[in-house]
Design a protein around this motif. Structure first.
Motif, PDB file in Angstrom:
ATOM      1  N   ASP A  52       0.863  -1.179   0.000  1.00  0.00           N
ATOM      2  CA  ASP A  52       0.000   0.000   0.000  1.00  0.00           C
ATOM      3  C   ASP A  52       0.899   1.229   0.000  1.00  0.00           C
ATOM      4  N   ILE A  53       0.850   2.018  -1.078  1.00  0.00           N
ATOM      5  CA  ILE A  53       1.821   3.106  -1.197  1.00  0.00           C
ATOM      6  C   ILE A  53       1.480   4.291  -0.301  1.00  0.00           C
ATOM      7  N   ALA A  54       0.191   4.510  -0.005  1.00  0.00           N
ATOM      8  CA  ALA A  54      -0.146   5.679   0.820  1.00  0.00           C
ATOM      9  C   ALA A  54      -1.524   5.623   1.458  1.00  0.00           C
ATOM     10  N   GLY A  55      -2.363   4.667   1.095  1.00  0.00           N
ATOM     11  CA  GLY A  55      -3.727   4.664   1.590  1.00  0.00           C
ATOM     12  C   GLY A  55      -3.826   4.503   3.085  1.00  0.00           C
ATOM     13  N   ALA A  56      -3.074   3.551   3.650  1.00  0.00           N
ATOM     14  CA  ALA A  56      -3.172   3.281   5.083  1.00  0.00           C
ATOM     15  C   ALA A  56      -1.826   2.899   5.678  1.00  0.00           C
ATOM     16  N   THR A  57      -0.741   3.331   5.026  1.00  0.00           N
ATOM     17  CA  THR A  57       0.594   2.955   5.462  1.00  0.00           C
ATOM     18  C   THR A  57       1.444   4.203   5.681  1.00  0.00           C
ATOM     19  N   ARG A  89     -11.592  13.562  -0.712  1.00  0.00           N
ATOM     20  CA  ARG A  89     -10.531  14.294  -1.384  1.00  0.00           C
ATOM     21  C   ARG A  89      -9.163  14.114  -0.696  1.00  0.00           C
ATOM     22  N   GLU A  90      -9.157  14.129   0.622  1.00  0.00           N
ATOM     23  CA  GLU A  90      -7.877  13.989   1.316  1.00  0.00           C
ATOM     24  C   GLU A  90      -7.251  12.636   1.008  1.00  0.00           C
ATOM     25  N   LEU A  91      -8.083  11.596   0.956  1.00  0.00           N
ATOM     26  CA  LEU A  91      -7.582  10.258   0.647  1.00  0.00           C
ATOM     27  C   LEU A  91      -7.039  10.198  -0.782  1.00  0.00           C
ATOM     28  N   LEU A  92      -7.805  10.730  -1.750  1.00  0.00           N
ATOM     29  CA  LEU A  92      -7.351  10.712  -3.137  1.00  0.00           C
ATOM     30  C   LEU A  92      -6.022  11.444  -3.285  1.00  0.00           C
ATOM     31  N   ARG A  93      -5.937  12.612  -2.659  1.00  0.00           N
ATOM     32  CA  ARG A  93      -4.713  13.404  -2.756  1.00  0.00           C
ATOM     33  C   ARG A  93      -3.533  12.644  -2.129  1.00  0.00           C
ATOM     34  N   ARG A  94      -3.774  12.008  -1.006  1.00  0.00           N
ATOM     35  CA  ARG A  94      -2.696  11.292  -0.328  1.00  0.00           C
ATOM     36  C   ARG A  94      -2.193  10.131  -1.174  1.00  0.00           C
ATOM     37  N   VAL A  95      -3.107   9.343  -1.703  1.00  0.00           N
ATOM     38  CA  VAL A  95      -2.694   8.175  -2.484  1.00  0.00           C
ATOM     39  C   VAL A  95      -2.059   8.603  -3.808  1.00  0.00           C
ATOM     40  N   ASN A  96      -2.676   9.558  -4.489  1.00  0.00           N
ATOM     41  CA  ASN A  96      -2.254   9.881  -5.848  1.00  0.00           C
ATOM     42  C   ASN A  96      -1.038  10.808  -5.910  1.00  0.00           C
ATOM     43  N   VAL A  97      -1.037  11.830  -5.088  1.00  0.00           N
ATOM     44  CA  VAL A  97       0.055  12.799  -5.143  1.00  0.00           C
ATOM     45  C   VAL A  97       1.174  12.412  -4.182  1.00  0.00           C
ATOM     46  N   GLU A  98       0.827  12.233  -2.902  1.00  0.00           N
ATOM     47  CA  GLU A  98       1.834  11.801  -1.945  1.00  0.00           C
ATOM     48  C   GLU A  98       2.351  10.411  -2.315  1.00  0.00           C
ATOM     49  N   GLY A  99       1.472   9.542  -2.833  1.00  0.00           N
ATOM     50  CA  GLY A  99       1.913   8.214  -3.257  1.00  0.00           C
ATOM     51  C   GLY A  99       2.961   8.280  -4.348  1.00  0.00           C
ATOM     52  N   THR A 100       2.789   9.204  -5.303  1.00  0.00           N
ATOM     53  CA  THR A 100       3.793   9.381  -6.359  1.00  0.00           C
ATOM     54  C   THR A 100       5.123   9.818  -5.766  1.00  0.00           C
ATOM     55  N   TYR A 153      -9.611  15.078 -10.369  1.00  0.00           N
ATOM     56  CA  TYR A 153      -8.643  14.259 -11.095  1.00  0.00           C
ATOM     57  C   TYR A 153      -7.599  15.144 -11.762  1.00  0.00           C
ATOM     58  N   SER A 154      -8.046  16.181 -12.442  1.00  0.00           N
ATOM     59  CA  SER A 154      -7.143  17.079 -13.143  1.00  0.00           C
ATOM     60  C   SER A 154      -6.244  17.839 -12.178  1.00  0.00           C
ATOM     61  N   VAL A 155      -6.813  18.334 -11.081  1.00  0.00           N
ATOM     62  CA  VAL A 155      -6.031  19.062 -10.088  1.00  0.00           C
ATOM     63  C   VAL A 155      -4.936  18.168  -9.514  1.00  0.00           C
ATOM     64  N   ASP A 156      -5.265  16.917  -9.229  1.00  0.00           N
ATOM     65  CA  ASP A 156      -4.264  16.010  -8.658  1.00  0.00           C
ATOM     66  C   ASP A 156      -3.230  15.581  -9.690  1.00  0.00           C
ATOM     67  N   LYS A 157      -3.631  15.458 -10.951  1.00  0.00           N
ATOM     68  CA  LYS A 157      -2.643  15.153 -11.984  1.00  0.00           C
ATOM     69  C   LYS A 157      -1.667  16.311 -12.157  1.00  0.00           C
ATOM     70  N   ALA A 159      -0.853  18.384  -9.753  1.00  0.00           N
ATOM     71  CA  ALA A 159      -0.007  18.320  -8.562  1.00  0.00           C
ATOM     72  C   ALA A 159       1.036  17.217  -8.695  1.00  0.00           C
ATOM     73  N   GLN A 160       0.652  16.107  -9.313  1.00  0.00           N
ATOM     74  CA  GLN A 160       1.615  15.033  -9.550  1.00  0.00           C
ATOM     75  C   GLN A 160       2.759  15.528 -10.435  1.00  0.00           C
ATOM     76  N   GLU A 161       2.427  16.316 -11.457  1.00  0.00           N
ATOM     77  CA  GLU A 161       3.466  16.868 -12.325  1.00  0.00           C
ATOM     78  C   GLU A 161       4.433  17.741 -11.527  1.00  0.00           C
ATOM     79  N   GLU A 162       3.926  18.484 -10.550  1.00  0.00           N
ATOM     80  CA  GLU A 162       4.802  19.298  -9.706  1.00  0.00           C
ATOM     81  C   GLU A 162       5.742  18.421  -8.888  1.00  0.00           C
ATOM     82  N   VAL A 163       5.226  17.318  -8.374  1.00  0.00           N
ATOM     83  CA  VAL A 163       6.070  16.365  -7.640  1.00  0.00           C
ATOM     84  C   VAL A 163       7.185  15.855  -8.550  1.00  0.00           C
ATOM     85  N   LEU A 164       6.840  15.547  -9.786  1.00  0.00           N
ATOM     86  CA  LEU A 164       7.836  15.031 -10.719  1.00  0.00           C
ATOM     87  C   LEU A 164       8.849  16.102 -11.100  1.00  0.00           C
ATOM     88  N   ASP A 165       8.408  17.358 -11.230  1.00  0.00           N
ATOM     89  CA  ASP A 165       9.352  18.451 -11.496  1.00  0.00           C
ATOM     90  C   ASP A 165      10.389  18.551 -10.384  1.00  0.00           C
TER      91      ASP A 165
END
Length: 542
Positions: A52-57, A89-100, A153-157, A159-165
């Motif tokens: 589990d990359i970020a959901g509950a770990t 929203r907090e869960l989605l952001r954590r898994v998708n952005v923080e998970g990346t 979805y778009s906002v988190d994508k 944000a993911q790009e910012e993480v990758l930058d």
């Protein structure tokens, strides 16, 4: 080459597994997912890790597990993305952005030289040229990635790009590749995409009987899509060529109103005001009848149309399936309830792996041309008994699936999700038995159970605006009672299987499965009861 895939069981990951299996240069595949698939093609021949990359770990635990799984890999492909639940929203952001961010950190820690990440057309900022243009211009990868504000979805994508930058700046020695695909279709994702965006109340199966006479579409809709297998080939090309940077991945054709109508109905369409369509979608989502929220429509109307020429020039990639053909394949898959033996892609109806399509008959009774129910059985009693068990099964499926969704951010999610899939499969088997015996299912009783289970969700557990730590405990107890009741039904059918012309081994297997489900629910109950009656323990984290 050894390749690790994070999120290897979904739409993108499944297609990538197929492509990697067919690539001679690939000598090892590591698959990472929270819920693991059955080890059947294309999931066989893979080294699987449940992480589990970020959901509950916690972060350090997740990064350590990922780093260990990435050891010796030549490239890591990060595909994991949580689509639902929209309201968390907090869960989605954590898994998708923080998970990346966690995956990227683990790549650096493990010394992997190449990271490939699934971005999306949804990462792009709105293109004003889309409004009112019959043929909007195509944009290359230099278009801003600020996202569409009204789409989570778009906002988190974005944000993911910012993480990758930030990762690229901190680790210039690691090759970073971002693929930005359009809508990604394949027949085997039919059940998954139907569930994520349309939901069970949208009757796609009715399209078997005929297509609508006219297709209503929002004015200005223009969509780009790619077949999942074509997208997978782009990942493989980037891996083998060791090419970094961002790449738009889409078929050459654009799906406008006419193209959509040509696939979905008889080629006739009517354009509606986007505001009207948005209001209808917003209302349907708030009513719980459609999973997709209005942000998906906003994104579809506002993001730019992509130019895919860079992928052709630098990856040697060209699409082999048109967007229209990919959509047609997906539609057929949705109608048929297609899927594969992985948790995200499970077929809509019967689980043929557990309960073969030949049904439960042994060759006696109706299957052999005789009476469906033998004369020494009272048909009315048998019909009522099985119908009542089907009613209980309907309520049980609804409750366990709701539990799995509610506790997606706990360590119990994988166990609950697995039990939910088995219980749904068991209900389909019971439907098959009732059909084999020529009995009525009394659907009004199942409808009452469906409504009753949802009314029960409104019960007070002492908390209104937040989840009560007691809810998981009570629901685990209710589900243990439900599974025990189901177990009794399977034992009764095993007792009478020979006399009814049914296969006793089917019910032996179902009894064993029920005992496994009870053991899992005991594990959930143990987790919940330790936390339920005290405010000094967090119910939803270890």
């Amino acid at each position: 080459m050894k390749i690790a895939i994070v999120g290897a069981t979904g739409n993108h990951g499944t297609a990538l597994l197929r492509a990697l299996h067919d690539t001679p240069e690939i000598t090892g595949i590591v698959g990472i997912a929270r819920r693991l698939p059955e080890e059947e093609p294309p999931y066989a021949g893979v080294e699987w890790h449940s992480i589990d990359i970020a959901g509950a770990t916690p972060e350090e635990e997740a990064v350590a597990a990922l780093s260990a799984a990435f050891a010796g890999a030549d490239a890591v492909v990060h595909l994991a993305w949580l689509i639902q639940p929209n309201e968390r929203r907090e869960l989605l952001r954590r898994v998708n952005v923080e998970g990346t961010a966690r995956v990227a950190r683990a790549v650096a820690q493990a010394g992997v030289p190449h990271l490939l990440v699934a971005s999306s057309v949804g990462a792009y900022s709105p293109d004003a040229a889309r409004s009112g243009a019959a043929e909007p211009p195509l944009r290359d990868e230099s278009w801003a990635t600020g996202g569409v504000e009204s789409s989570h979805y778009s906002v988190d994508k974005a944000a993911q790009e910012e993480v990758l930058d930030a990762f690229a700046a901190a680790h210039p020695d690691i090759l970073l590749t971002r693929l930005r695909p359009g809508l990604t279709f394949q027949a085997d994702a039919g059940s998954e995409i139907h569930g994520y965006f349309l939901g069970p109340l949208v009757p796609v199966r009715a399209l078997r009987a005929g297509r609508p006479p006219i297709l209503p579409v929002p004015k200005g809709i223009r969509l780009q899509a790619v077949h999942a297998d074509d997208l997978a080939r782009a990942y493989v090309a980037a891996i083998l060529r060791k090419v970094g940077g961002a790449f738009n991945i889409c078929a050459d054709d654009v799906l406008g109103p006419q193209e959509l109508a040509d696939v979905i109905d008889h080629g006739r369409f009517v354009e509606l005001s986007p505001a009207l369509v948005r209001a209808g979608l917003l209302a349907a989502h708030k009513a719980g009848t459609v999973p997709a929220d209005a942000g998906w429509l906003d994104m579809g109307l506002e993001v730019p149309l992509m130019d895919n020429s860079r992928a052709a020039a630098e990856l040697g990639w060209r699409p082999t399936v048109s967007a229209a053909d990919a959509l047609s394949e997906l539609l057929d898959g949705m109608i048929a309830g297609r899927g594969l033996p992985s948790p995200p892609l499970r077929p809509r109806d019967k689980d043929e792996r557990l309960h073969p399509a030949t049904g439960a008959r042994t060759g006696h009774g109706a299957a052999a041309g005789g009476e469906t129910v033998p004369e020494h059985y009272t048909k009315d009693l048998l019909e009522l008994y099985l119908s009542d068990h089907l009613t209980g099964a309907t309520a049980g499926v609804n409750r366990i699936e709701k539990m799995a969704a509610d506790y997606i951010d706990t360590p119990m999610f994988a166990e609950l999700s697995g039990v939910a899939a088995e219980i749904r499969s068991d209900r389909e088997l019971l439907r098959t038995v009732i059909a084999d015996l020529g009995l009525a299912r009394k659907p009004y009783r199942q409808a009452v159970a469906w409504v009753g289970e949802r009314v029960a969700r409104l019960k007070s557990d002492g908390r209104v605006l937040e989840r009560s730590p007691m809810t998981m405990l009570l629901e685990a107890e209710l589900m243990r009672s439900a599974v025990n009741g189901k177990l009794g039904g399977w034992e009764t059918l095993r007792e009478h299987a020979e006399g009814l012309g049914l296969d006793p081994q089917v019910f032996e297997d179902l009894i064993d499965s029920s005992h496994r489900q009870l053991r899992t629910l005991e594990k959930v109950h143990a987790y919940a009861r330790e936390r339920a009656l005290r405010d000094n323990r967090d119910t939803f984290w270890d």
